[in-house]
Motif scaffolding. Structure first.
Motif, PDB file in Angstrom:
ATOM      1  N   ASP A 183       0.826  -1.203   0.000  1.00 58.72           N
ATOM      2  CA  ASP A 183       0.000   0.000   0.000  1.00 58.72           C
ATOM      3  C   ASP A 183       0.866   1.261   0.000  1.00 58.72           C
ATOM      4  O   ASP A 183       0.519   2.267  -0.623  1.00 58.72           O
ATOM      5  N   TYR A 184       2.014   1.170   0.709  1.00 59.67           N
ATOM      6  CA  TYR A 184       2.889   2.334   0.790  1.00 59.67           C
ATOM      7  C   TYR A 184       4.290   1.885   1.182  1.00 59.67           C
ATOM      8  O   TYR A 184       4.459   1.021   2.043  1.00 59.67           O
ATOM      9  N   PHE A 185       5.289   2.446   0.544  1.00 56.80           N
ATOM     10  CA  PHE A 185       6.679   2.185   0.910  1.00 56.80           C
ATOM     11  C   PHE A 185       7.500   3.425   0.626  1.00 56.80           C
ATOM     12  O   PHE A 185       7.467   3.972  -0.483  1.00 56.80           O
ATOM     13  N   SER A 186       8.227   3.899   1.627  1.00 57.72           N
ATOM     14  CA  SER A 186       9.087   5.063   1.466  1.00 57.72           C
ATOM     15  C   SER A 186      10.160   5.013   2.546  1.00 57.72           C
ATOM     16  O   SER A 186      10.030   4.287   3.538  1.00 57.72           O
ATOM     17  N   PHE A 187      11.217   5.779   2.359  1.00 51.33           N
ATOM     18  CA  PHE A 187      12.264   5.811   3.381  1.00 51.33           C
ATOM     19  C   PHE A 187      12.998   7.142   3.354  1.00 51.33           C
ATOM     20  O   PHE A 187      13.004   7.869   2.355  1.00 51.33           O
ATOM     21  N   GLU A 188      13.626   7.451   4.476  1.00 48.06           N
ATOM     22  CA  GLU A 188      14.523   8.590   4.586  1.00 48.06           C
ATOM     23  C   GLU A 188      15.836   8.087   5.162  1.00 48.06           C
ATOM     24  O   GLU A 188      15.848   7.395   6.182  1.00 48.06           O
ATOM     25  N   LEU A 189      16.932   8.429   4.522  1.00 49.18           N
ATOM     26  CA  LEU A 189      18.259   8.041   4.990  1.00 49.18           C
ATOM     27  C   LEU A 189      19.125   9.286   5.104  1.00 49.18           C
ATOM     28  O   LEU A 189      19.321  10.022   4.136  1.00 49.18           O
ATOM     29  N   LYS A 190      19.643   9.532   6.309  1.00 50.93           N
ATOM     30  CA  LYS A 190      20.627  10.578   6.546  1.00 50.93           C
ATOM     31  C   LYS A 190      21.957   9.886   6.842  1.00 50.93           C
ATOM     32  O   LYS A 190      21.996   8.970   7.659  1.00 50.93           O
ATOM     33  N   TYR A 191      23.026  10.362   6.200  1.00 49.14           N
ATOM     34  CA  TYR A 191      24.291   9.645   6.357  1.00 49.14           C
ATOM     35  C   TYR A 191      25.483  10.569   6.164  1.00 49.14           C
ATOM     36  O   TYR A 191      25.356  11.689   5.657  1.00 49.14           O
ATOM     37  N   GLY A 192      26.638  10.065   6.570  1.00 45.71           N
ATOM     38  CA  GLY A 192      27.871  10.820   6.415  1.00 45.71           C
ATOM     39  C   GLY A 192      28.262  11.555   7.679  1.00 45.71           C
ATOM     40  O   GLY A 192      27.614  11.429   8.728  1.00 45.71           O
ATOM     41  N   VAL A 193      29.325  12.336   7.596  1.00 50.23           N
ATOM     42  CA  VAL A 193      29.771  13.141   8.726  1.00 50.23           C
ATOM     43  C   VAL A 193      28.719  14.197   9.028  1.00 50.23           C
ATOM     44  O   VAL A 193      28.354  14.983   8.157  1.00 50.23           O
ATOM     45  N   GLY A 194      28.207  14.201  10.235  1.00 55.81           N
ATOM     46  CA  GLY A 194      27.139  15.126  10.593  1.00 55.81           C
ATOM     47  C   GLY A 194      25.795  14.767   9.983  1.00 55.81           C
ATOM     48  O   GLY A 194      24.837  15.528  10.110  1.00 55.81           O
ATOM     49  N   LYS A 195      25.744  13.633   9.281  1.00 56.60           N
ATOM     50  CA  LYS A 195      24.515  13.169   8.615  1.00 56.60           C
ATOM     51  C   LYS A 195      23.901  14.262   7.737  1.00 56.60           C
ATOM     52  O   LYS A 195      22.696  14.478   7.715  1.00 56.60           O
ATOM     53  N   LYS A 196      24.780  14.939   6.983  1.00 53.60           N
ATOM     54  CA  LYS A 196      24.324  16.046   6.136  1.00 53.60           C
ATOM     55  C   LYS A 196      23.755  15.573   4.800  1.00 53.60           C
ATOM     56  O   LYS A 196      23.055  16.328   4.123  1.00 53.60           O
ATOM     57  N   ASN A 197      24.115  14.361   4.376  1.00 51.56           N
ATOM     58  CA  ASN A 197      23.546  13.795   3.155  1.00 51.56           C
ATOM     59  C   ASN A 197      22.170  13.228   3.469  1.00 51.56           C
ATOM     60  O   ASN A 197      21.975  12.559   4.495  1.00 51.56           O
ATOM     61  N   VAL A 198      21.221  13.479   2.586  1.00 55.48           N
ATOM     62  CA  VAL A 198      19.842  13.036   2.844  1.00 55.48           C
ATOM     63  C   VAL A 198      19.218  12.464   1.567  1.00 55.48           C
ATOM     64  O   VAL A 198      19.315  13.075   0.491  1.00 55.48           O
ATOM     65  N   ILE A 199      18.591  11.301   1.714  1.00 53.53           N
ATOM     66  CA  ILE A 199      17.704  10.753   0.680  1.00 53.53           C
ATOM     67  C   ILE A 199      16.342  10.619   1.330  1.00 53.53           C
ATOM     68  O   ILE A 199      16.190   9.894   2.321  1.00 53.53           O
ATOM     69  N   ASN A 200      15.350  11.303   0.804  1.00 53.43           N
ATOM     70  CA  ASN A 200      14.013  11.242   1.374  1.00 53.43           C
ATOM     71  C   ASN A 200      13.003  11.008   0.250  1.00 53.43           C
ATOM     72  O   ASN A 200      12.640  11.940  -0.465  1.00 53.43           O
ATOM     73  N   THR A 201      12.580   9.754   0.087  1.00 50.50           N
ATOM     74  CA  THR A 201      11.634   9.456  -0.990  1.00 50.50           C
ATOM     75  C   THR A 201      10.217   9.872  -0.622  1.00 50.50           C
ATOM     76  O   THR A 201       9.367  10.008  -1.499  1.00 50.50           O
ATOM     77  N   LYS A 202       9.973  10.089   0.670  1.00 48.26           N
ATOM     78  CA  LYS A 202       8.645  10.529   1.113  1.00 48.26           C
ATOM     79  C   LYS A 202       8.392  11.959   0.683  1.00 48.26           C
ATOM     80  O   LYS A 202       7.301  12.309   0.214  1.00 48.26           O
ATOM     81  N   GLU A 203       9.406  12.796   0.820  1.00 47.68           N
ATOM     82  CA  GLU A 203       9.288  14.206   0.455  1.00 47.68           C
ATOM     83  C   GLU A 203       9.989  14.513  -0.863  1.00 47.68           C
ATOM     84  O   GLU A 203      10.098  15.683  -1.246  1.00 47.68           O
ATOM     85  N   GLN A 204      10.485  13.483  -1.543  1.00 46.00           N
ATOM     86  CA  GLN A 204      11.185  13.620  -2.825  1.00 46.00           C
ATOM     87  C   GLN A 204      12.331  14.623  -2.716  1.00 46.00           C
ATOM     88  O   GLN A 204      12.501  15.510  -3.562  1.00 46.00           O
ATOM     89  N   LYS A 205      13.139  14.432  -1.669  1.00 42.44           N
ATOM     90  CA  LYS A 205      14.225  15.370  -1.388  1.00 42.44           C
ATOM     91  C   LYS A 205      15.557  14.641  -1.408  1.00 42.44           C
ATOM     92  O   LYS A 205      15.679  13.526  -0.903  1.00 42.44           O
ATOM     93  N   LEU A 206      16.557  15.287  -1.999  1.00 47.37           N
ATOM     94  CA  LEU A 206      17.917  14.756  -2.031  1.00 47.37           C
ATOM     95  C   LEU A 206      18.888  15.872  -1.683  1.00 47.37           C
ATOM     96  O   LEU A 206      18.832  16.959  -2.266  1.00 47.37           O
TER      97      LEU A 206
END
Length: 284
Positions: free
Chosen positions: A154-177
């Motif tokens: 019905d629904y699948f999405s994820f957000e991943l923050k990674y790296g030094v200070g977790k400044k890199n972001v993949i957010n498929t829920k908000e379509q943000k990179l």
């Protein structure tokens, strides 16, 4: 019997959020005793718990060994909705595969032990499923089918923050990179999307990492700088959250770090990501 179990995998996917996982590529030894679905499998046990996999790499190794004529034996333990184990003991020896299926601990099963002699085993992978197929085996064909089609959810999405200070972001829920250029600057994309093929591949990685299982992770790290990780996963009406650092060398920590590394390999091949500026600095 096997088809009956396979048919309930999708229905039961969100039924229980349990268990951990392993990736030990050990050699064959004594088959494990029943360790329960809440315990990690031994090096020669593979577990399937309501569609989630533990130690799937060991099954892959068994298939490779059988196809190259190398003796090997493992146990595949599959759990019913009620939590009862059904054991599948596989042994390859002298160019034949022996499969013993034990349902004596399944309260709603036939309560018997059946043994089959087959020619071999092979793996078939597609974008939406991975199948382990028994070759020339009487009465049974499909040993295990693992579904990884996001369109079936019905629904699948994820957000991943990674790296030094977790400044890199993949957010498929908000379509943000967001990409950290490591020089004090970041670059952002506000309408980022993975393709269906990429999302299926990521979903497969999460299933093979047993992302619905309970993980014992640590955020502590005694080095500077260090990479941190924060992951949210939304599946249907459920949500999972994980947070850890690169210093977490526990079994779960290494498994989750490997999951992130594999997701980033998919990201790096994405055309939108490839259009972003190169990293301009380096953390020391």
């Amino acid at each position: 019997m096997l088809k009956k179990i396979s048919s309930i995998i999708l229905i039961a996917l969100m039924a229980v959020f349990i268990s951990g996982c392993g990736l030990d590529k050990g050699t064959a030894s004594d088959l494990p005793a029943n360790s329960g679905q809440n315990k990690k499998p031994s090096s020669n046990e593979v577990k399937e718990i309501h569609g989630m996999m533990e130690n799937i790499e060991r099954l892959n190794l068994f298939v490779d060994n059988a196809q190259t004529g190398k003796d090997d034996k493992i146990r595949l333990t599959r759990y019913t909705i009620e939590g009862d184990p059904i054991f599948h003991d596989l042994a390859y020896h002298d160019s034949k595969l022996t499969v013993k299926i034990d349902t004596t601990e399944d309260k709603f099963g036939q309560g018997e032990i059946s043994t089959y002699v087959c020619k071999g085993i092979r793996k078939h992978e597609s974008e939406t499923e991975t199948k382990f197929i028994l070759e020339e085996c009487p009465d049974v064909t499909d040993l295990l089918t693992i579904f990884h089609d996001v369109d079936k959810e019905d629904y699948f999405s994820f957000e991943l923050k990674y790296g030094v200070g977790k400044k890199n972001v993949i957010n498929t829920k908000e379509q943000k990179l967001i990409k950290d250029l490591q020089n004090g600057e970041t670059v952002a994309v506000s309408d980022f999307q993975f393709s269906k093929k990429e999302m299926n591949a990521i979903y497969k990685l999460m299933i093979f990492s047993n992302y619905l299982g309970e993980k014992k992770l640590s955020k502590e790290c005694n080095q500077k700088p260090y990479e941190g990780y924060d992951m949210h996963v939304w599946i249907n009406s459920g949500e999972r959250h994980f947070e850890w650092s690169e210093c977490d060398k526990s079994y779960d920590g290494q498994e989750m770090s490997e999951l992130v590394a594999n997701i980033l390999e998919i990201l790096k091949k994405n055309s939108t990501y490839q259009s972003l500026p190169e990293v301009k600095g380096q953390y020391e």
